[in-house]
Write an enzyme that holds these catalytic residues in place. Structure first.
Site, short mmCIF file in Angstrom:
data_model
loop_
_atom_site.label_atom_id
_atom_site.label_comp_id
_atom_site.label_asym_id
_atom_site.label_seq_id
_atom_site.Cartn_x
_atom_site.Cartn_y
_atom_site.Cartn_z
N VAL A 88 0.85 -1.20 0.00
CA VAL A 88 0.00 0.00 0.00
C VAL A 88 0.88 1.24 0.00
O VAL A 88 1.84 1.34 0.77
CB VAL A 88 -0.93 0.01 1.24
CG1 VAL A 88 -1.70 1.31 1.33
CG2 VAL A 88 -1.87 -1.18 1.20
N CYS A 89 0.53 2.19 -0.85
CA CYS A 89 1.23 3.47 -0.93
C CYS A 89 0.23 4.57 -0.57
O CYS A 89 -0.62 4.93 -1.38
CB CYS A 89 1.78 3.68 -2.34
SG CYS A 89 2.65 5.25 -2.54
N ILE A 90 0.34 5.04 0.66
CA ILE A 90 -0.56 6.08 1.15
C ILE A 90 0.27 7.01 2.02
O ILE A 90 1.19 6.57 2.73
CB ILE A 90 -1.76 5.45 1.91
CG1 ILE A 90 -2.81 6.48 2.27
CG2 ILE A 90 -1.31 4.66 3.10
CD1 ILE A 90 -4.10 5.88 2.83
#
Length: 166
Positions: A88-90
């Site tokens: 996940v890229c947040i």
């Protein structure tokens, strides 16, 4: 002696067990390791992900909460902000330094006040509202912008596969 990180994570686990939050469940992958959590996110209502059950592993560093955990889906997820390997890229999972690419302010990044609950709720929100400005998955972002029907079909396949894994 237990570390500050392990005590904090034990407390967060206890709180989530006592007061479950709609939209996800979380627990330890192995009872002997409080730094590895198994998370299942229920696809948010009124989104392409509705009806899906998306499993992930959240890994915490020894200096948590000073550094962010990582989260990686183990179920296929087609999304602009999820790398093809499931990571996940947040913003809130990025270290609290100025972004060298200029996309995020340090204030949008990791802060020690975040909890497992606030992280997972942010990821649920991300599923509902992809950020295609700085994508982790360029192909998914391009489809999201230019071919929403194709994007929906790929997400629907992910949802079906997630249901079959139950």
């Amino acid at each position: 002696m237990a570390s500050q990180a392990s005590l904090l994570l034990q407390k967060q686990l206890k709180d989530l067990c006592k007061n479950p939050v709609d939209g996800f469940s979380a627990g330890l992958v192995d009872d002997s390791n409080v730094f590895e959590w198994s998370v299942t996110i229920v696809g948010p209502p009124d989104t392409f992900y509705e009806g899906g059950f998306f499993n992930a592993i959240m890994s915490f560093p020894p200096d948590y909460p000073n550094s962010p955990p990582t989260m990686k889906f183990t179920t296929d997820v087609w999304h602009p902000n999820v790398y093809t390997d499931g990571t996940v890229c947040i913003s809130i999972l990025h270290p609290p330094v100025d972004d060298p690419n200029g996309y995020e302010l340090a204030s949008e990044r990791w802060m020690p006040i975040h909890t497992v609950e606030s992280i997972v709720l942010s990821i649920i929100s991300m599923l509902s509202s992809p950020n295609d400005e700085s994508p982790a998955n360029v192909e998914a972002a391009k489809e999201w912008r230019e071919s929403r029907d194709e994007f929906r079909k790929k997400v629907s396949r992910c949802v079906r596969r997630s249901q079959e894994m139950l």
